[in-house]
Design an enzyme around this catalytic site. Sequence first.
Site, PDB file in Angstrom:
ATOM      1  N   HIS A 195      57.800  68.011  48.250  1.00  0.00           N
ATOM      2  CA  HIS A 195      57.993  69.725  47.995  1.00  0.00           C
ATOM      3  C   HIS A 195      58.275  69.758  46.737  1.00  0.00           C
ATOM      4  O   HIS A 195      59.619  69.759  46.655  1.00  0.00           O
ATOM      5  CB  HIS A 195      58.291  70.345  48.914  1.00  0.00           C
ATOM      6  N   GLU A 246      61.790  68.061  47.604  1.00  0.00           N
ATOM      7  CA  GLU A 246      62.256  67.658  49.089  1.00  0.00           C
ATOM      8  C   GLU A 246      61.277  66.872  49.781  1.00  0.00           C
ATOM      9  O   GLU A 246      59.887  67.129  49.581  1.00  0.00           O
ATOM     10  CB  GLU A 246      62.357  69.229  49.964  1.00  0.00           C
ATOM     11  N   SER A 275      54.538  74.452  50.938  1.00  0.00           N
ATOM     12  CA  SER A 275      55.925  75.105  50.773  1.00  0.00           C
ATOM     13  C   SER A 275      56.415  75.527  52.112  1.00  0.00           C
ATOM     14  O   SER A 275      57.641  75.705  52.520  1.00  0.00           O
ATOM     15  CB  SER A 275      55.758  76.544  50.196  1.00  0.00           C
ATOM     16  N   ASN A 278      63.613  76.812  50.176  1.00  0.00           N
ATOM     17  CA  ASN A 278      62.895  78.224  50.246  1.00  0.00           C
ATOM     18  C   ASN A 278      63.880  78.675  51.369  1.00  0.00           C
ATOM     19  O   ASN A 278      63.750  80.144  51.269  1.00  0.00           O
ATOM     20  CB  ASN A 278      61.741  77.704  50.763  1.00  0.00           C
TER      21      ASN A 278
HETATM   22  N1  LIG Z   1      53.498  78.109  43.242  1.00  0.00           N
HETATM   23  C1  LIG Z   1      54.586  77.725  43.521  1.00  0.00           C
HETATM   24  O1  LIG Z   1      55.810  78.114  43.129  1.00  0.00           O
HETATM   25  C2  LIG Z   1      54.767  76.716  44.663  1.00  0.00           C
HETATM   26  C3  LIG Z   1      56.034  75.728  44.605  1.00  0.00           C
HETATM   27  C4  LIG Z   1      55.900  74.820  45.515  1.00  0.00           C
HETATM   28  C5  LIG Z   1      54.871  74.469  46.535  1.00  0.00           C
HETATM   29  N2  LIG Z   1      53.578  75.321  46.459  1.00  0.00           N
HETATM   30  C6  LIG Z   1      52.539  74.949  47.393  1.00  0.00           C
HETATM   31  O2  LIG Z   1      51.703  73.984  46.314  1.00  0.00           O
HETATM   32  C7  LIG Z   1      50.385  74.507  46.756  1.00  0.00           C
HETATM   33  C8  LIG Z   1      49.557  74.905  45.632  1.00  0.00           C
HETATM   34  O3  LIG Z   1      50.321  76.038  45.412  1.00  0.00           O
HETATM   35  P1  LIG Z   1      49.657  76.773  43.651  1.00  0.00           P
HETATM   36  O4  LIG Z   1      50.563  77.869  43.536  1.00  0.00           O
HETATM   37  O5  LIG Z   1      49.569  75.503  42.891  1.00  0.00           O
HETATM   38  O6  LIG Z   1      48.368  77.294  44.064  1.00  0.00           O
HETATM   39  P2  LIG Z   1      46.999  77.577  43.292  1.00  0.00           P
HETATM   40  O7  LIG Z   1      46.109  78.728  43.987  1.00  0.00           O
HETATM   41  O8  LIG Z   1      47.411  77.771  41.818  1.00  0.00           O
HETATM   42  O9  LIG Z   1      46.224  76.179  43.271  1.00  0.00           O
HETATM   43  C9  LIG Z   1      45.484  75.612  44.266  1.00  0.00           C
HETATM   44  C10 LIG Z   1      44.274  75.176  43.986  1.00  0.00           C
HETATM   45  O10 LIG Z   1      43.692  74.357  44.995  1.00  0.00           O
HETATM   46  C11 LIG Z   1      42.274  74.309  44.802  1.00  0.00           C
HETATM   47  N3  LIG Z   1      41.580  74.107  45.893  1.00  0.00           N
HETATM   48  C12 LIG Z   1      40.884  75.165  46.693  1.00  0.00           C
HETATM   49  N4  LIG Z   1      40.308  74.622  47.832  1.00  0.00           N
HETATM   50  C13 LIG Z   1      40.668  73.083  47.571  1.00  0.00           C
HETATM   51  C14 LIG Z   1      40.406  71.798  48.421  1.00  0.00           C
HETATM   52  N5  LIG Z   1      39.607  72.162  49.531  1.00  0.00           N
HETATM   53  N6  LIG Z   1      40.859  70.868  47.913  1.00  0.00           N
HETATM   54  C15 LIG Z   1      41.714  70.606  47.075  1.00  0.00           C
HETATM   55  N7  LIG Z   1      41.772  71.738  45.907  1.00  0.00           N
HETATM   56  C16 LIG Z   1      41.425  72.937  46.419  1.00  0.00           C
HETATM   57  C17 LIG Z   1      42.037  75.737  43.890  1.00  0.00           C
HETATM   58  O11 LIG Z   1      40.679  75.599  43.048  1.00  0.00           O
HETATM   59  C18 LIG Z   1      43.204  75.791  43.157  1.00  0.00           C
HETATM   60  O12 LIG Z   1      42.904  75.289  41.798  1.00  0.00           O
HETATM   61  C19 LIG Z   1      50.492  75.411  48.136  1.00  0.00           C
HETATM   62  O13 LIG Z   1      50.576  74.575  49.292  1.00  0.00           O
HETATM   63  C20 LIG Z   1      51.808  76.299  47.754  1.00  0.00           C
HETATM   64  O14 LIG Z   1      52.542  76.660  49.199  1.00  0.00           O
HETATM   65  C21 LIG Z   1      53.505  76.381  45.500  1.00  0.00           C
END
Ligand SMILES: NC(=O)c1ccc[n+]([C@@H]2O[C@H](COP(=O)([O-])OP(=O)(O)OC[C@H]3O[C@@H](n4cnc5c(N)ncnc54)[C@H](O)[C@@H]3O)[C@@H](O)[C@H]2O)c1
Length: 320
Positions: free
Chosen positions: A145, A157, A124, A196
């Site tokens: 993204h 994005e 993000s 964002n």
């Molecule tokens: N939540 C949102 O609204 C949103 C929106 C857009 C982008 N993002 C981005 O997407 C990414 C994930 O966000 P999320 O909300 O799904 O987080 P989340 O915490 O729900 O999921 C992250 C996952 O990564 C796993 N993980 C931990 N270490 C890891 C590794 N070494 N390799 C692979 N996986 C690993 C965890 O077990 C977990 O299941 C982040 O970079 C976040 O900034 C989030």
Amino acid sequence: MTVSIAVLGAGTMGSGIAELFAAHGFPVALYDPNGSVLFNVRQRLSERGISVAAAEGEPAAYGDAAKPAFGTGSVRLSSELADAVKGAGFVIEAGPEKLETKRELLHAIAPFLADDAIVASNTSTLPLESLAQGQTFANRLLIAHFFNPATVVPLVEVVGLPDTEPGVVERAAALMVSCGKAPVVLKKDCPGFIANRLQAAVLREACHLLSCGVADAEQIDRAMTEGPGLRWALNGPFAIADYGGLDIWEKVTSNLFPLLGGDREAPEVISASVRQGHLGFKSGAGFYEYGDGEARQREASRREQALLQLIRGRKGESES
Ligand SMILES: NC(=O)c1ccc[n+]([C@@H]2O[C@H](COP(=O)([O-])OP(=O)(O)OC[C@H]3O[C@@H](n4cnc5c(N)ncnc54)[C@H](O)[C@@H]3O)[C@@H](O)[C@H]2O)c1
């Protein structure tokens, strides 16, 4: 030929991205180092009609290893990075938002990547430049993204670097289109990308109004959802300025800009909530109360359906 997809990280975003690709007929491998995450994902995807299998050697709790092997439109759950990545034409990481974790993860997949595989990060906020540094496939690495829920919100994005291999950004954008997404390709890397930054600017002002006692959170939200929010689903800020008249917006901006909140740090109203463990929807309370897990599940489905209806309605309008 249908490209195979590997999604790394099976949390909120990774599981949604995997579901999206599978629902559009792609074979998907979904990796997470945490077994309980994979177990929960299996339940969730199955409930949503996605065929889920366990990769060879994985516990039966992740799905039947015998079927489907790696079928079109199915998700294969894996706790082995090499297994998930090998043979994939498009790899997207959705691991935790920590630079070192993402850099290590990208570094770890390098030996297993196909020569022409495109690799994307769903970060993000982290600059692509910082993720690409020192990676052997830096010229095939980009940002894709997605927005939550990834199965519903059309925007993705897409960002490359000046030395990204020609055609890579275009191929990634075309892949998004084939999943019904509306990619926006940025001309250059920029922290927070576009959407964002726009959302953060609005939230900064909303918190400023709240802290000045102009209105409560509910009224401020209503001023958005009953007004500009509706127009913004159809027209962005520049088109809105055109419709309103640029002479008017020149006055509005010159009169208001000096008065807008200019916080350079997270708003105290948000930080105070976080200190109390009120993290918003996911913890049951934030600016509003959301009830227990079951109530939240119902609310999440309702919101998803409402969003889908809005998107369908908007398409209908622009097609007629
Ligand atoms: N939540 C949102 O609204 C949103 C929106 C857009 C982008 N993002 C981005 O997407 C990414 C994930 O966000 P999320 O909300 O799904 O987080 P989340 O915490 O729900 O999921 C992250 C996952 O990564 C796993 N993980 C931990 N270490 C890891 C590794 N070494 N390799 C692979 N996986 C690993 C965890 O077990 C977990 O299941 C982040 O970079 C976040 O900034 C989030």
